[in-house]
Each structure stands twice: as structure tokens, then as C-alpha cells.
Write an enzyme that holds these catalytic residues in place. Structure first.
Site, short mmCIF file in Angstrom:
data_model
loop_
_atom_site.label_atom_id
_atom_site.label_comp_id
_atom_site.label_asym_id
_atom_site.label_seq_id
_atom_site.Cartn_x
_atom_site.Cartn_y
_atom_site.Cartn_z
N ILE A 130 0.84 -1.20 0.00
CA ILE A 130 0.00 0.00 0.00
C ILE A 130 0.88 1.25 0.00
CG2 ILE A 130 -1.95 -1.20 1.01
CD1 ILE A 130 -1.27 -0.10 3.72
N GLY A 131 2.04 1.11 -0.63
CA GLY A 131 3.00 2.21 -0.63
C GLY A 131 4.04 2.02 0.45
N ARG A 155 14.09 -5.98 14.62
CA ARG A 155 14.92 -5.85 13.43
C ARG A 155 14.18 -4.98 12.40
NH1 ARG A 155 18.54 -9.41 12.08
NH2 ARG A 155 17.46 -11.18 13.02
N GLU A 180 2.43 1.95 11.88
CA GLU A 180 1.51 2.72 12.73
C GLU A 180 2.20 3.33 13.94
OE1 GLU A 180 -2.59 0.63 11.35
OE2 GLU A 180 -1.77 -0.06 13.23
N LEU A 184 13.68 -4.36 8.75
CA LEU A 184 13.94 -5.16 7.54
C LEU A 184 14.58 -4.31 6.46
CD1 LEU A 184 10.51 -6.99 7.62
CD2 LEU A 184 12.73 -8.00 8.19
N ASN A 185 14.08 -3.08 6.32
CA ASN A 185 14.61 -2.17 5.30
C ASN A 185 14.54 -0.76 5.87
OD1 ASN A 185 15.20 -0.55 3.14
ND2 ASN A 185 13.71 -1.47 1.73
N GLN A 193 7.80 4.99 6.34
CA GLN A 193 6.59 4.69 7.09
C GLN A 193 6.49 5.56 8.33
OE1 GLN A 193 3.89 2.52 6.45
NE2 GLN A 193 4.90 3.12 4.57
N LYS A 242 9.42 -6.28 13.93
CA LYS A 242 8.06 -5.83 14.15
C LYS A 242 7.74 -4.71 13.15
CE LYS A 242 9.25 -5.40 18.66
NZ LYS A 242 9.27 -5.38 20.14
N GLY A 243 6.46 -4.47 12.95
CA GLY A 243 6.05 -3.43 12.01
C GLY A 243 6.26 -2.04 12.57
#
Ligand SMILES: Cc1cc2nc3c(=O)[nH]c(=O)nc-3n(C[C@H](O)[C@H](O)[C@H](O)COP(=O)(O)OP(=O)(O)OC[C@H]3O[C@@H](n4cnc5c(N)ncnc54)[C@H](O)[C@@H]3O)c2cc1C
Ligand code: SF4
Lengths: 731, 316
Positions: A470-471, A614, A691, A616-617, A624, A687-688
Site C-alpha cells: 500500500i506504498g 529488526r 503505525e 527489515l529495510n 513509514q 516488528k512493524g
């Protein structure tokens, strides 16, 4: 693959590709305008006609009649599907207000017809010829007057929780804050509107659309149209922003499908911008009361967070309390989340549902407490940091948490020591300047996710999963994961996403996408490695995969020699996780200046220090986080759907009326990631962050405004009309 | 959008008479306002007379030391013109505070003067609005009015003229030059150009049907320090909550007009004379008859504080 215990050492701890800043692999397509968004997919179906959705002109009531004659006779019109001539469509588990509801109108701009014509202009023009008569009935449109007596959103869980004896402890606390904060309804306001091309082939329906959750979309369409799931295909490779607004299929998909059936042709709909705000979902307004009691040394002894929001079916409100059990210690606690019935359009998930609004209250209340204690607000948060178990739920362990480091390193980098603790004292010419801080918490969930990997004869690997980008950069982190696991360079991996004919992934939402979808791709790659090992006769689990080869005990194999192979895999999570709270954490800092004459606020600097395992990128993760910070600044400074309480709708329903920040509002942002690992989340230990970036910075900006002007505004957005009369007199 | 016919006029007379004789005809310049309104069916002209080929694209010096701005001069060209920047800086600043770079490239001087209000209810054809459908009622009264007018408004309409350029032109005493369908010309001082709403909010200017703007002239520069302060909720690409255009001389006298508050750029000569006494005196006189709503009453102290900032800057 089962993830049944915290991860030990694995290949990602020696990673060469995962964890490295990598430009998005779909970047060139995007900057050259060749990434096809839903409404631009001219090639997918021949003979596309255009649909235009007509929205209801009333908020609640019944359609008495629709005069369709003139529109039907208008040039180019092929078909009209109108509420008066069509049964209401079914509902699904994913939305509450019907997307096309027959004669019954349940909110403003609810779809009541679709006009299908040869051209977009003809469809739009014919739609203007439809004459609709309504019987309007009164509705409930005002949260403040509907909140009294509103029931709990649900019994127990995150909607009602008590620990210790809050009332007594609060009464006894020597230092207290008891304040109420309000946040307005907000709109996702994503760039790409809802858009779908629908085509039928016998019983089969294909939707080329813009959707974050492909499998939910497929299920929902089947249930809405009353057809078997296997006859629905959803395809959404590129999404121009969603922020939760595209978690669910919306009227564009439903009306395109109905229009295509009626016209017997593929139909394309891109929803007109003025319909987006009332036809789609929005973040619900909240009213939040915070009571915090502390000892004189700053230790919190009592904390209560009560939250009210409203929704059309009295379900799924905006639960502002979510972060409160997690962030700060304190033995006596109360959480209450109540929901009123309102007849406004449907409220539903928007980026960090609950927490984004919740931090705007909790983290300002903490600032108010710090001031009453004459304590530095960074130190107050550090003093009350939680460790070991979740403060509001002592049976649950904290997986990995470094909030104190976020705050300390943030304070150091931001120059926090230069903040003047006395508000309204710092002057720079005509500007009053100030700094603010807030902590951030957002859950780091995972959900099962599957993928398929295909290796071609030349050793190129293609990943297929219905995950969406989603971008956010999903294409890239998935390619990195597959390349790392297979020991291939990034160029040897192709990623295909967003098609419901691919294995079912986590999808994108709730900041679970990055962690979950990469784990699923890892599971599929492990299976591919094993197939290669079987073919070439070595133990793949013991081998090291690098440079297109597998190596074990001085022996080495070229993986392409295994020939064409396809492996599926899925990551599933065991119950052990139920005993943990997996969270992401941040320290947010903001500096503002406020024009002492006009009260205009300019954010001059923002900093986020993030702890999310971690990364990831780092390049796409940073995008984000800073994107979340922009939205958070927008929530504090300007975003506000104006409710017309007489007619029952959001009045400023276009991008001129609903203001979001522009570049000039956000001159400088910094984002730092701590080098942490969370072994509880997944083998990736990542983890993300999608948000986390919106949880806290808005409060940091609000606290900075207070520090600059010495006036506290508890009603968001913090616009100048709310404090102008309390600024020092202008000379 | 309703279907319409289209022509490109070759001469001003031809343009004026085409619009005067055809029912429902309108001029089209940059199209940045009119076409948007047509897509939403707020405007539904049956015929468009495109004036872009007319010879109105120049900025020239006038005999009395002022300048004459062709009606088709773009906002970008006007704001960047060396004489404007030097002698009429308030105009450059006002234009550059408006819209976006792309829009200013397309927006014309005449079109900008005639841009319509940004009241949200005006933009929603489901809602009663006297300006769209005379006699229908005004939804903004009792509704969402934070952005709307505080003075010069009426019981039929509380909207504002939303533009920036005209506010600067008002302090410069610009004159709007027109040609009428019978071939005669008119010079309309900008003070008289926009109407107050009264009972006819659909009539926004004194232009007659088919009357074509050919130019705007500015008198000889007045010197002084030039200011345009536009206050809004974000730093660009938003209409003013309040804007203040001012030219202030060393002796503290000058001209001041307010935008975002009224159906026209709001300038009150008797208030302006009080400039040497400071912002409070000017604003309390200029807004003496204000009738704000609860949501927009902040505009009056905001106007005062914004002017106070300008006066302080002028003194420093
Ligand atoms: C997103 C957006 C943001 C904006 N923000 C701002 C802002 O912040 N500040 C601001 O001031 N403006 C702003 N604008 C408005 C913009 O300045 C106007 O749209 C523009 O100036 C109109 O000029 P135009 O040439 O495109 O006019 P058109 O749209 O072509 O015409 C506008 C009107 O003028 C009439 N007309 C045109 N030429 C003539 C003529 N020669 N004689 C008689 N009648 C004529 C037309 O018939 C029509 O009624 C914004 C616009 C948009 C779309
Ligand atoms: S204020 Fe004027 S433009 Fe707005 S709704 Fe009322 S009449 Fe219409």
C-alpha cells in the site's frame, strides 16, 4: 511452518540483504507513472464502460422515488442500477453500514445508484439527471449529547478492565490530573480514491481494485453478492494509499460489479473525491477522560482512561484507551470504552485505530502531570516505565521493550536539555518557541501468512502471495527476505502481489503486514530449500545458502541444478505468544514556533526514536515512520471533519475543505531505529512500524505548543481560534 | 457536468456580444474555477466563450506612472513582473500566497477577480444555498461557518469572497476596465466592483451580462512598506482565515484591507485613518458592524493581531 517458541539464532542474524537500506524495487515503475493503479488498468478487460456512483442526499430516511427516465435516455447511457429497483445487497463481516441498501438510507452519500455509460463524462452527466425524492427522518449526529448512558463496547477485555482500587488510590494521591480531551472525526484522505474495474465471465467475477486485504475482499464480495467465494477474484498489485480506508471492499467494488452485470460489460469506477468522505469510512471522534494520580516523587499510583465514541451500528468504535494499560506502571487502574449510536457514516479503522487518538489524550495528560509535579516530562515517563509484565495485565509478559532508550537517546539528540520548563517564556523575535515529548506504543501483531515460491531452470525465484503493497515497501522487503533465505542476489527475485489466486497472506493492516508476510515468505523459501536439498541430496536445513549455491561440509551445489521447483509455505503462530505482549515503542519529540501576534503554529523539527525489533529495510521503514509523523502532526494542527448536526454529514468533504499537511508544514523530520531484536514475534525478529509513527508525535506537537504559549488546548485540532484570546496581548 | 457548446472569441466585441446574446453563456479564461464548478454542476453554462486568444496578455506602463494589467495576464506573470515587485510588492505577495504554482500559471487576472466563494455548502448541490438557487435558504447559517464571513454579509448569505489578489488591489486602488456588449467601455474602481450579498447573493459583482474585463489598472505607486499576511490552518494551498494587505508609510499612515472576512476585500477609509493609533483602533472601527457566528468570531481579534504584527514590522 509453526512458530512455537521464541526464535533462536538463525540466518537473519547473519543477514546481508535483510536489514539493509534498499530502494524500493517498484520505485522506477512509480516514478515513471507505469505502475498500474486500479483505474488505469485499461488492458485487463476489453470494452470497459464507465460507472458513476450517485450518493444519497440525506443522512437517514427512505427513498420515496427515483426518476430515472431522463438519465436512461441520456447519450451514451448503457445501464442504471438504482436502489428503488434493486434489492439491498448483503452484508459482510467487514463493514457495518450496507454498501447499497435499497430504499433505506443509513448515511449521507451512501450509494443509491450507479450509472454506466460509454464515457466517464456521459455517466457523470446522466447521473445529474436523476431526480430522487426522500422522506427524511431525524438522526443522532452529536457524540457529546449521545454519550451519556452509552454502553460498553463489549464486556471485559480491552473495553472494561479494573485493577486494584482506582477510586481510593486516586482520591488519596497527592498530585492529580483529571482532564477531558476530544478528538474529531478524521478522514484517511488517501491520494488514490476507491477504484475498481469489475468484469463477469459467466458466474465468475473479477475485481481489479485497490484494496489492502485481498482475502477479506474476496470473502466480503461473495457474502455481499450472495455468490460462492471461489467465483470471486480480487487483484490489487498497486495501491495509492489506504490507511485503513481500503481494508474492506467499498461501494466502488460493489457498484462496479452490479453495473457490469447490468451492462453486460466490464465497468470501471473511480469514486469522485466529494463522495469519498461520507461514502467511505472515517476515524471516529472521541471524548476521553484521563485521571492520573501520583506520589510527589512522580510514581503513578492510579490511572483511569475512559473513552467514548459513536458508530452507526454501535459497533467498533475508536478505542482511545488501547495503549494505556501498556505504557506506564501503576497499581490501581480503570479502563472503560463506551460506544454511542450515531447516524453519521460508518466509522472504522484508520491508521493505528484507537492508539492514534488515544495518545493525543494520554500523552498530554502525562505532560500536565509532569508540570504539576515540577518534573521533566521525559523523566516522568522513564520513572513510570513498565518492565517484565504489562502494567494493566500482570499475567502478560512484555516480549522486548526499550522505551527508556528511545526517550533517553531522543532527548540527547533533540537537544531536550535546552527546553525551558516554564511555558510561554521562550522568544525568538515574533515567535514563541517550545518543545514537547511523548512516548509511543503500538502493538506488534502477527497473523498467519502464506506464499508460494517458484524457481525457474536458471535459478530465478518468483514469489507469489496475496500480500499487498500500500506504498509501504512490501515488494522490496519480500524480495529481500526471499533473496536472503535462498542465498540469491536481489535481482534474482521477482515478487508478485495482490492477486487472490495467490496463497493467502496477512494482508496490510494493523502494522502486522511486514512482520507476517515476510515470515510467510521465509516459510515457503525454507520449503523450497528442502526441495532443492532432496533433489540434489543434501540436508538443506544444515546447509548455508549463498551466491546461488548451497554449501555443507566442504561440499557445494548450484541450486539451479535442482531444476524447476515450486514450494508453498505458511507461517503459523503457536499459543505461546498469548502469554506475551509484543509491542513497538517510540520516543517522539517536536519543536514548534507560534507567532505571538497571529497564533499561527509552525512545526520546526520532529524526531522519532523507534524500537521495533529488526528493521527489515531502514529506508522504507523510515518512510513509514515519517509518514505517520506527518499524519500525527496533521491530527494535532488541522485535520477535522466538520459535522453538520442538522443534516448529519461531514461538510468539508473535499481536499480543499479537509486540510492535511503540505510540505511547507513539515520542514524537518528525523527517524532513528534502535538495533533491537524481538525473538517472540517471528523468526525475523522484526516488528512493524507503519503505525508506530502516528502514535505519539501529535501529542508531542500539542505539548510543544503548550510549552511555547502556556495555553493548554484539549480539544483537537489545536487551531489558533482555540487559544488566540489567551495569548499575551499583541502590542 | 452538463453538455455545452464552445467557441474561441477573436475580438473583445465579439466575445462580449456572444455572451450577451446567448442565454446561459459565460466567458472562459484559465478555467481553474469555472471548470471545477461545472464538473460539480454548481455552474451549468450552455455555452463557453473562451477569451484566451484576445490580446490581453501584456503589462504596460500608463501615462500617469501606473501600470495596466491585461485581463489574461497570468497570476504567475503578474506576481513576477519587475515593476510589480518593485512598486506594488503587496500585490506580488498576495498572489504568491494564493493557490499553487501550477494554478497560478493558469489563473488569469480577470478570472481571479471573479472566483466564487468557497463555502462548503455552496459546493454541495444537495444542500440549500441561496447563492446557487436563489430563495432556497442558506445552510451555512446555523451550520459550519468557521471559514465564512463576519461583516458585509446578510441573512441570505454569509459567504466570503475568498481571493487574495483583489485584497492587495484594493489597497492599491485598482480600477477594473471593461468593454460592454454595446461596445462602450467602463472603468470600475475596485471598491465598487464586488457587491455585498444583500438579498441577492447570486449577484456577486457589478458586471452586466456580457461585460468583459479587459484590464486592471493601478495608479502611480505610493511608496511605503508593503505587507500581505495571510493566516490559515496550513502553510500553503489553503484559503485565508483572515488576510491583511497593507501599505504603510514612515509616518504610520497608509492603506489597509482585510481578506477572508466579507463578500469583498474589506477596506474602510475611516478606519484606515486610525492607523497611526494602532491596530485595535483600526479594527474596532473597520469591524464595528460585524455579525460573526460563534465559530468565526475569532476572525476579528485575529484581524487585529495580524495588523498589529504588520505595524510592528513596519516600525522596525
Ligand atoms: C485548489 C485551488 C486553490 C486555490 N487557492 C487560492 C488561494 O489561496 N487564493 C486565491 O486568491 N485563489 C485561489 N484559487 C482560485 C484561483 O485563483 C482562481 O481559480 C483563478 O484565479 C481563476 O482564474 P481563471 O482564469 O482560471 O478563471 P476561470 O475559471 O476561467 O473563470 C472564472 C470566472 O471569471 C469569468 N471570467 C474569466 N475571464 C473573464 C473576463 N475577461 N471578463 C469577464 N469575466 C471573465 C468566467 O466566466 C468565470 O465566471 C484556488 C483555486 C484552486 C482550484
Ligand atoms: S453562505 Fe452563501 S454560499 Fe454558503 S450556503 Fe449560505 S447562501 Fe450558499
Amino acid at each position: 511452518m509453526e512458530f512455537n517458541a521464541p526464535a533462536g539464532q538463525n540466518l537473519f542474524d547473519r543477514a546481508k540483504i535483510v536489514g539493509k537500506s534498499t530502494p524500493r524495487i517498484d520505485g522506477p515503475l512509480k516514478v515513471t507513472g507505469t505502475a498500474p493503479y486500479a483505474a488505469e488498468r485499461h488492458g485487463v478487460a476489453a470494452n470497459q464502460a464507465y460507472g458513476w456512483i450517485v450518493g444519497s442526499a440525506i443522512a437517514k430516511g427512505r427513498i420515496r422515488s427515483m426518476d430515472l427516465d431522463a438519465a436512461r435516455r441520456a447519450p451514451g447511457v448503457i445501464a442504471i442500477v438504482a436502489a428503488t429497483e434493486h434489492e439491498p445487497v448483503g452484508t459482510s463481516d467487514y463493514n457495518y453500514a450496507p454498501l447499497f441498501g435499497g430504499n433505506e438510507v443509513s448515511h449521507y452519500h451512501q450509494a443509491i445508484a450507479v450509472v454506466v455509460a460509454e464515457t466517464f463524462e456521459q455517466a457523470r452527466s446522466a447521473a445529474g439527471l436523476i431526480g430522487t425524492e426522500y422522506d427524511r427522518v431525524d438522526g443522532s449526529f452529536d457524540l457529546a449529547s449521545s454519550k451519556d448512558g452509552a454502553p460498553l463496547a463489549s464486556e471485559g477485555g480491552s473495553d472494561f478492565a479494573k485493577l486494584g482500587k482506582f477510586e481510593e488510590a486516586f482520591a488519596a494521591a497527592p498530585v492529580k490530573v483529571d482532564e477531558t480531551y476530544t478528538t474529531p472525526d478524521e478522514s484517511h484522505a488517501m491520494m488514490e480514491p476507491f477504484a475498481t474495474i469489475a468484469a463477469w465471465d459467466g458466474p465468475d467475477l473479477t475485481l481489479w481494485t485497490s484494496n489492502q486485504m485481498i482475502h477479506w475482499g474476496k470473502q466480503a464480495m461473495a457474502s455481499i453478492l450472495g455468490m460462492p467465494e471461489e467465483n470471486v477474484r480480487v487483484d490489487s498489485p498497486f495501491i495509492g494509499g489506504g490507511f485503513g480506508g481500503k481494508l474492506f471492499v467499498r461501494a466502488d467494488a460493489v457498484m462496479a460489479a452490479l453495473g457490469a452485470k447490468a451492462a453486460n460489460r466490464p465497468v470501471k469506477i473511480a469514486m469522485q473525491r466529494p463522495l469519498m468522505f461520507n461514502n467511505g469510512t472515517h476515524r471516529h471522534a472521541t471524548i476521553q477522560r484521563l485521571r492520573i494520580g501520583a506520589e510527589r516523587d512522580g510514581r503513578i499510583t492510579a490511572i483511569a482512561h475512559q473513552n467514548w465514541s459513536g458508530n452507526i451500528t454501535q459497533k467498533e468504535g475508536e478505542n482511545g484507551t488501547l495503549q494505556t494499560p501498556k505504557l506506564y506502571a501503576g497499581a490501581n487502574r480503570l479502563i472503560e470504552n463506551r460506544i454511542a449510536q450515531l447516524d453519521l457514516p460508518e466509522g472504522n479503522a484508520m491508521r493505528a485505530p484507537g492508539e492514534a487518538a488515544g495518545h493525543l489524550a494520554l500523552e498530554v495528560a502525562m505532560d500536565e502531570l509532569a508540570e504539576k509535579l515540577a518534573m521533566d516530562p521525559v523523566e516522568l515517563r522513564i520513572l513510570n516505565d513498565a518492565s517484565g509484565t504489562v502494567p494493566g495485565d500482570p499475567d502478560t509478559k512484555i516480549s522486548d521493550r526499550h522505551l527508556v532508550r528511545c526517550l533517553r537517546e531522543g532527548a540527547e539528540r533533540f537537544g531536550w536539555s535546552k527546553r525551558n520548563a516554564v511555558p510561554g517564556q521562550q522568544r525568538d523575535g515574533r515567535w514563541l518557541t517550545g518543545m514537547g515529548v511523548a512516548a509511543g506504543y503500538r502493538a506488534g501483531p502477527t497473523t498467519k501468512s502464506a506464499a508460494r515460491v517458484r524457481m525457474s531452470a536458471d535459478g530465478h525465484v518468483t514469489v507469489e502471495t496475496d500480500m499487498t503493497d500500500i506504498g509501504t515497501g512490501s515488494y522490496t522487503i519480500i524480495a529481500q527476505t526471499a533473496a536472503e533465505t535462498m542465498g540469491l542476489p536481489l535481482e534474482s527475485v521477482t515478487v508478485k502481489l495482490g492477486d487472490s489466486s495467490f496463497p493467502v497472506s496477512s494482508g496490510s493492516g494493523g502494522q502486522w503486514g511486514a512482520a507476517s508476510s515476510t515470515a510467510g515468505v521465509y516459510a515457503a523459501c525454507v520449503n523450497l530449500r528442502r526441495m532443492i536439498g532432496e533433489k540434489l541430496n543434501f540436508d538443506a536445513d544444515a546447509a548455508n545458502f549463498a551466491d546461488g549455491r548451497a554449501t555443507l561440509d566442504n561440499q557445494s551445489w548450484r541450486i539451479a541444478d535442482a531444476g524447476e521447483l515450486t514450494a508453498d509455505g505458511e507461517m503459523n503462530y503457536g499459543d505461546f505468544k498469548d502469554g506475551y505482549d509484543v509491542g513497538t515503542y517510540a520516543g517522539h519529540f517536536a519543536e514548534v514556533r507560534v507567532d505571538a501576534y497571529t497564533g499561527e503554529t509552525h512545526v520546526t523539527r520532529m524526531l522519532a526514536v523507534c524500537d521495533a525489533g529488526r528493521i527489515l529495510n531502514p529506508l522504507s521503514a523510515r518512510s513509514q515512520v515519517i509518514g505517520g509523523m506527518v499524519m500525527a502532526a496533521g491530527a494535532t494542527l488541522m485535520e477535522d471533519l466538520h459535522v453538520d448536526k442538522r443534516f448529519g454529514f461531514f461538510v468539508n468533504h473535499d481536499l480543499a475543505g479537509y486540510e492535511v499537511p503540505v510540505h511547507a508544514d513539515i520542514p524537518h523530520q528525523e527517524c532513528i531505529f534502535l538495533d533491537t531484536l524481538d525473538p517472540v514475534i517471528s523468526p525475523m525478529k522484526a516488528k512493524g512500524v507503519g503505525e508506530l509513527g502516528i502514535c505519539g508525535p501529535g501529542a508531542a506537537v500539542a505539548n510543544a505548543i503548550y510549552n511555547a504559549i502556556g495555553v493548554r488546548v484539549r480539544e483537537y485540532p489545536v487551531t489558533l481560534d482555540k487559544y488566540l484570546d489567551r495569548l499575551p496581548p499583541a502590542a | 457536468m452538463r453538455s455545452f457548446t464552445y467557441e474561441r472569441a477573436r475580438t473583445p466585441a465579439e466575445a462580449a456580444s456572444a455572451v450577451a446574446t446567448m442565454r446561459g453563456a459565460k466567458f472562459l479564461a484559465g478555467g481553474t474555477n469555472l471548470l471545477d464548478l461545472m464538473k460539480l454542476e454548481i455552474e451549468a453554462p450552455s455555452h463557453l466563450v473562451d477569451v484566451q486568444d484576445l490580446d490581453f496578455g501584456e503589462i504596460a506602463d500608463t501615462d500617469d506612472g501606473g501600470i495596466r494589467i491585461g485581463a489574461m495576464v497570468s497570476n504567475t506573470m503578474l506576481s513576477a513582473h519587475p515593476r510589480v515587485r518593485r512598486d506594488y510588492a503587496v500585490l506580488t505577495r498576495a498572489i504568491q500566497a494564493g493557490a499553487s504554482g501550477q494554478l497560478r500559471n493558469k489563473a488569469t487576472t480577470a478570472g481571479n477577480l471573479l472566483q466564487r466563494t468557497r463555502c462548503s455548502y455552496f459546493y454541495d448541490t444537495n444542500m440549500p444555498c441561496n447563492k446557487r438557487r436563489p430563495g432556497d435558504g442558506c445552510s451555512a447559517i446555523g451550520g459550519s461557518s468557521r471559514q465564512l464571513g463576519v461583516i458585509g454579509i446578510s441573512d441570505s448569505c454569509i459567504a466570503t469572497y475568498p481571493g487574495d489578489m483583489a485584497v492587495a488591489m484594493r489597497v492599491l486602488d485598482a480600477v477594473v476596465e471593461t468593454v460592454t456588449p454595446d461596445g462602450s467601455t467602463r472603468s470600475i474602481p475596485i471598491a465598487d466592483f464586488h457587491r455585498l450579498w444583500g438579498d441577492t447573493p447570486q449577484e456577486e459583482t457589478v458586471l452586466e451580462r456580457g461585460e468583459l474585463i479587459t484590464a486592471v489598472t493601478l495608479p502611480r505607486p505610493r511608496g511605503g512598506k508593503h505587507f500581505y499576511h495571510k493566516v490559515r490552518d496550513r502553510r500553503s494551498y489553503a484559503f485565508a482565515l483572515v488576510s491583511v494587505a497593507a501599505v504603510i508609510q514612515d509616518d504610520q499612515t497608509g492603506q489597509v484591507a482585510f481578506g477572508g472576512v466579507a463578500p469583498k476585500p474589506w477596506r474602510v477609509p475611516e478606519a484606515e485613518e486610525l492607523l497611526p493609533q494602532g491596530a485595535a483602533a483600526v479594527v474596532s472601527r473597520a469591524f464595528a458592524e460585524a455579525r460573526p457566528t460563534d465559530q468565526n468570531k475569532f476572525k476579528i481579534p485575529l484581524a487585529e493581531r495580524t495588523l498589529a504584527g504588520i505595524i510592528a514590522d513596519a516600525r522596525s
